[in-house]
Design a protein around this motif. Sequence first.
Motif, PDB file in Angstrom:
ATOM      1  N   ALA A  67      58.577  84.985  49.796  1.00 25.57           N
ATOM      2  CA  ALA A  67      59.615  85.513  48.905  1.00 25.57           C
ATOM      3  C   ALA A  67      60.433  84.388  48.288  1.00 25.57           C
ATOM      4  O   ALA A  67      60.797  84.441  47.106  1.00 25.57           O
ATOM      5  CB  ALA A  67      60.519  86.471  49.681  1.00 25.57           C
ATOM      6  N   ASN A  71      60.245  84.191  43.892  1.00 26.75           N
ATOM      7  CA  ASN A  71      61.316  84.492  42.944  1.00 26.75           C
ATOM      8  C   ASN A  71      61.428  83.467  41.821  1.00 26.75           C
ATOM      9  O   ASN A  71      61.356  83.832  40.639  1.00 26.75           O
ATOM     10  CB  ASN A  71      62.644  84.638  43.695  1.00 26.75           C
ATOM     11  CG  ASN A  71      62.884  86.058  44.152  1.00 26.75           C
ATOM     12  OD1 ASN A  71      63.157  86.938  43.350  1.00 26.75           O
ATOM     13  ND2 ASN A  71      62.765  86.287  45.446  1.00 26.75           N
ATOM     14  N   ASN A 127      58.014  90.636  44.963  1.00 27.25           N
ATOM     15  CA  ASN A 127      59.045  89.719  44.475  1.00 27.25           C
ATOM     16  C   ASN A 127      58.771  89.285  43.039  1.00 27.25           C
ATOM     17  O   ASN A 127      59.704  88.927  42.314  1.00 27.25           O
ATOM     18  CB  ASN A 127      59.161  88.512  45.401  1.00 27.25           C
ATOM     19  CG  ASN A 127      60.100  88.776  46.558  1.00 27.25           C
ATOM     20  OD1 ASN A 127      61.312  88.657  46.438  1.00 27.25           O
ATOM     21  ND2 ASN A 127      59.534  89.170  47.704  1.00 27.25           N
ATOM     22  N   THR A 363      68.106  84.752  49.858  1.00 28.18           N
ATOM     23  CA  THR A 363      66.993  84.854  50.801  1.00 28.18           C
ATOM     24  C   THR A 363      67.081  83.818  51.913  1.00 28.18           C
ATOM     25  O   THR A 363      66.758  84.111  53.075  1.00 28.18           O
ATOM     26  CB  THR A 363      65.654  84.707  50.057  1.00 28.18           C
ATOM     27  OG1 THR A 363      65.611  85.640  48.978  1.00 28.18           O
ATOM     28  CG2 THR A 363      64.481  84.971  50.983  1.00 28.18           C
TER      29      THR A 363
END
Length: 431
Positions: A67, A71, A127, A363
């Motif tokens: 993730a 992004n 994502n 995150t």
Amino acid sequence: MRMLLAQTTARQSRRVVLLLAAVNLVTLGSLTAPVVAVMPLKFAALLPEDQRAGALATALALGSAAALLANPLFGALSDRTRGRLGRRRPWMLGGVLAGFAFLAALATGESVTAVTASWVGAQLAFNATMAASTALLADSVTEQQRGSASGLFTAAAFVGTLPPLALSALLPRHVDAVSFVMPALAVVVVGAAMMIPERMPLQATPAEPGPRRRELLRFAGSRAFVAVWLQRFAMQAAFSLAAAFTLYLVIDRMTADTVTATPVAMVATLCGGTGIVAGAIIGGTWASRRGSYLPFFAAAGVGLAAAAMLRAVAETPVALWLAAAAGGLAVGTSLAVNLALAMRVLPARREGAYLGLLNVAETIPQVVVPVAAAALLRVGGGDPVSGAADNYAVLYATAAVIALLSLLTLPAVRRASAPEAAARPAVSTSA
């Protein structure tokens, strides 16, 4: 006539925001059931009892790393994409379709490697959708709408976790089937979102192919965006610390057993989640009306610090619930206003890359905070409130300090967060 046109445009803009919020809701919801039920049960069936926790932790860590990578990567790729579907929409649709396929592979996986690889793939895919939808939100809303749109978009992410949690609790024998409900909805919702017209920069030119190291230099040189990133990171880290080990806190200070502690801790989690949703919607809408973001940043930092200190001394369920709700209100407001300000200071034609980097700030704490929280519990001579071996006072006081440290970013964003700050450059719509 002009008023009628303005009303029509406003209604269309609201529909776009609601549709993108729905994309955020179903995308985050798609990743919930695998974490809370499907993967734990898979590893329990595949491995001995003494190995399942380690395998699950490894899979979740690899998914979090995916993730973190996805992004900024897919955000930057969407900035550079050209075609009939536009910049963002191909990644939104491709992400949910690939994510659905990876979750199907996870549900049918019969080895630790297959389950872990499927989870990593699902994280990458969904994502990609989230990065593209966040960038499309930045492309679509006006300066006056950014706060309210960011609030609704942020709130939707937390609401999206509730249906899979409820379905998993109600249908514990059918968690594999439950895990497909939100991904199926995601395909439908993103399919509807493909009708959103994309806005392109006025003088858009095809971006150079391949990775560009100058992107990181631009990021480092954007003082306002760096401050926004650090503020989001600090608030997310503080909130994660403040919410850590709630069940153990209840056991050691309030109930002395797990059976009666569980509902108390679950109510605290619900209070925190409700606070986030309320703070994001109310705070974001209020910030849009005022046009100034700085007071909301300050109130959120102080509010989260106060909530963490209340949790540090809480000895009753009511005090814990109040602390959870107040902390949720603070962080919900912060996340909404933070996203709105980020959209204000983004460089033109780099929205996807920068918003992907902004998501990384949220995150990273989810990866490192559990380890840090466990270490903080061992500081000192035990809990001064309950006498337990774990020092909850130090843990939550640290969260309060980090929340207050987020206020150090305010001077760097003062000018950008003022009502008179210039709106983003004009854009034109293309098919």
